[in-house]
Design a protein around this motif. Sequence first.
Motif, PDB file in Angstrom:
ATOM      1  N   MET A   1       0.892  -1.155  -0.064  1.00 61.05           N
ATOM      2  CA  MET A   1      -0.054  -0.099   0.060  1.00 61.05           C
ATOM      3  C   MET A   1       0.874   1.183  -0.046  1.00 61.05           C
ATOM      4  SD  MET A   1      -3.208   1.515   0.077  1.00 61.05           S
ATOM      5  CE  MET A   1      -3.331   3.115   0.344  1.00 61.05           C
ATOM      6  N   LYS A   2       0.730   2.034  -1.083  1.00 63.79           N
ATOM      7  CA  LYS A   2       1.333   3.345  -1.202  1.00 63.79           C
ATOM      8  C   LYS A   2       1.034   4.219   0.047  1.00 63.79           C
ATOM      9  CE  LYS A   2       1.533   5.680  -4.923  1.00 63.79           C
ATOM     10  NZ  LYS A   2       0.971   6.291  -6.350  1.00 63.79           N
TER      11      LYS A   2
ATOM     12  N   ASN B   1      -3.757   3.624  -5.613  1.00 61.79           N
ATOM     13  CA  ASN B   1      -3.078   2.479  -5.464  1.00 61.79           C
ATOM     14  C   ASN B   1      -3.565   1.189  -6.281  1.00 61.79           C
ATOM     15  OD1 ASN B   1      -1.092   1.369  -3.122  1.00 61.79           O
ATOM     16  ND2 ASN B   1      -2.719  -0.028  -2.944  1.00 61.79           N
TER      17      ASN B   1
END
Lengths: 318, 294
Positions: free
Chosen positions: A1-2, A192
């Motif tokens: 997850m960014k 994302n």
Amino acid sequence: MKDFPYTEKKDTRSGFGAGLHELGKTNANVVALCADLIGSLKMDAFVKDFPERFFQVGIAEANMMGLAAGLTIGGKIPFTGTFANFSTGRVYDQIRQSIAYSGKNVKICASHAGLTLGEDGATHQILEDVGMMKMLPGMTVINPCDYNQTKAATLAIADYEGPVYLRFGRPVVPNFTPADQKFEIGKALMLNEGTDVSIFATGHLVWKAILAGHLLAEKGINAEIINIHTIKPLDEEAVLQSVRKTRCVVTAEEHQMHGGLGDSIAQLLAREEPLPLEMVAVNDSFGESGTPDQLMEKYGLNEAAIVAAVEKVMSRRK
Amino acid sequence: MSASSSPAEATATRSITELKQIAAQVRRDIVRMVHAVNSGHPGGSLGCTDLLVALYFKFMKHTPEPFDMNGVGQDLFFLSNGHISPVFYSVLARSGYFPVSELATFRKLDSRLQGHPTTHEHLPGVRVASGSLGQGLSVAIGAAQAKKLNNDNRTVYVLMGDGELEEGQIWEAAMYAPHHKVDNLIAVVDRNGQQIDGPTEKVGGLGDLRAKFEAFGWQVIEADGNQFETLLPALEEAQSLLGQGKPVMLLMDTQMGFGVDYMMGSHKWHGVAPNDEQLEKALQQLEVEQNSDY
């Protein structure tokens, strides 16, 4: 997850105010009207620097919509400013006839949308506005997620010919989108990339979706998160491309289930790609007084609600 | 002269006799249009014919061809009581905005002449949709303010019905225009005293309109709207009052159905079309031309 780092929290309405002020400097045809809410709409800078292009209408929203339609005749680009409630339901027929049906180049700019208006309560917390506006033929409906995106959207709609409903809000929220990110009307933004579920969020729920994405990652769920800032026209290609990969969908918005973003995506899926879908939205209810955070929790519009919806929709996936 | 051959532009020198001829032609168009589709609103259309003829054929500076939506450098007219579209369409066609033959498509499928006027079908001469009442005054004020921003010294006209004044938005606009010194605007109320359910004073109680608009800050004049002998001087007076920091309101007394005796003065012909026999009677009263092209 960014990660989506940010340095400050700001209100989306201030993004509108900043964008409008910039338009004052760059586009001589832009004029602004306000129904006795200059401070609330953050229109002060435009009023101060471009008084000849500003019209104080007073508490007369129906008149404001008609004036705006008239100002386009002569080449002006009017931006109307009041709360979302008074920008839509109160003046639906004026918008319908004098603006939408007449194809007028009016920008209806609406603040304090949704539950996050807070303590004033349900009379002011409109949760039906997106539905009303998206039903109007030819109306573009935009709900940006933070200060930078709202400013960029404000600039972009001035260059677009046609009626636009621009919806934003009152509370401060993380300002995480890049300041130089160009706003393309009708173009969804991938935040994302993921494989397990598609989360389509709009407005204040975009940040909640990012928070949910982190919680899901801890559970081993890889969520695709897409910012749908333009609800109409919907970026159908982006939606379909994502759901064909993940095979299940969650929508998230500060609006009624009926008539909102989830409703638009459900319709698209039913036509093109029937797949399980869960909606994070207000379920056929008015709001009430409270702080924004309290209300978002009580009415199920936060990261916990998104996580629960993801788990439910993934269990339904065939 | 033939009303359809040379009236394309307004001319200050046009005589009352010529205007009467044009008005008779327009009234013939109106009764034919509503008869042809057995629907529409002849009463108010006939009552307001003289005003629209005076504006489009004598007072207004306007360019029918090519039609320019923005109308910079032109006088603009807005019809707020959109149900009297037959008179609007006839005057536009007879002024040269579109072919007179197109009047035959009124209210029919695929027509640019919708039951109530719209820009949606791109009919030249229409600048905003109207029909849902009470909105045209606001639009006209906005257009007048755009003219000021553009340093365009032409005039904006708007026509409202008297029953329409029961709409609240009218009074929002009525308060706004004097406050913002919109003095390039001449608003006209068609005071025929009738609305669908009966006399305005029985249905809505409009009361003393002069006192009401004066209290709101308007310059108010009154005239008989069915006599060019009184209507033309009233419009000249209205023009003379422009540019003085206040909008101008012309309260125009008319008779619904003027020119057709069995329609005159009754709300019953607000939205009813004549049958074949009634059409012939109306046309006889309106001096049918042998070689009418419509």
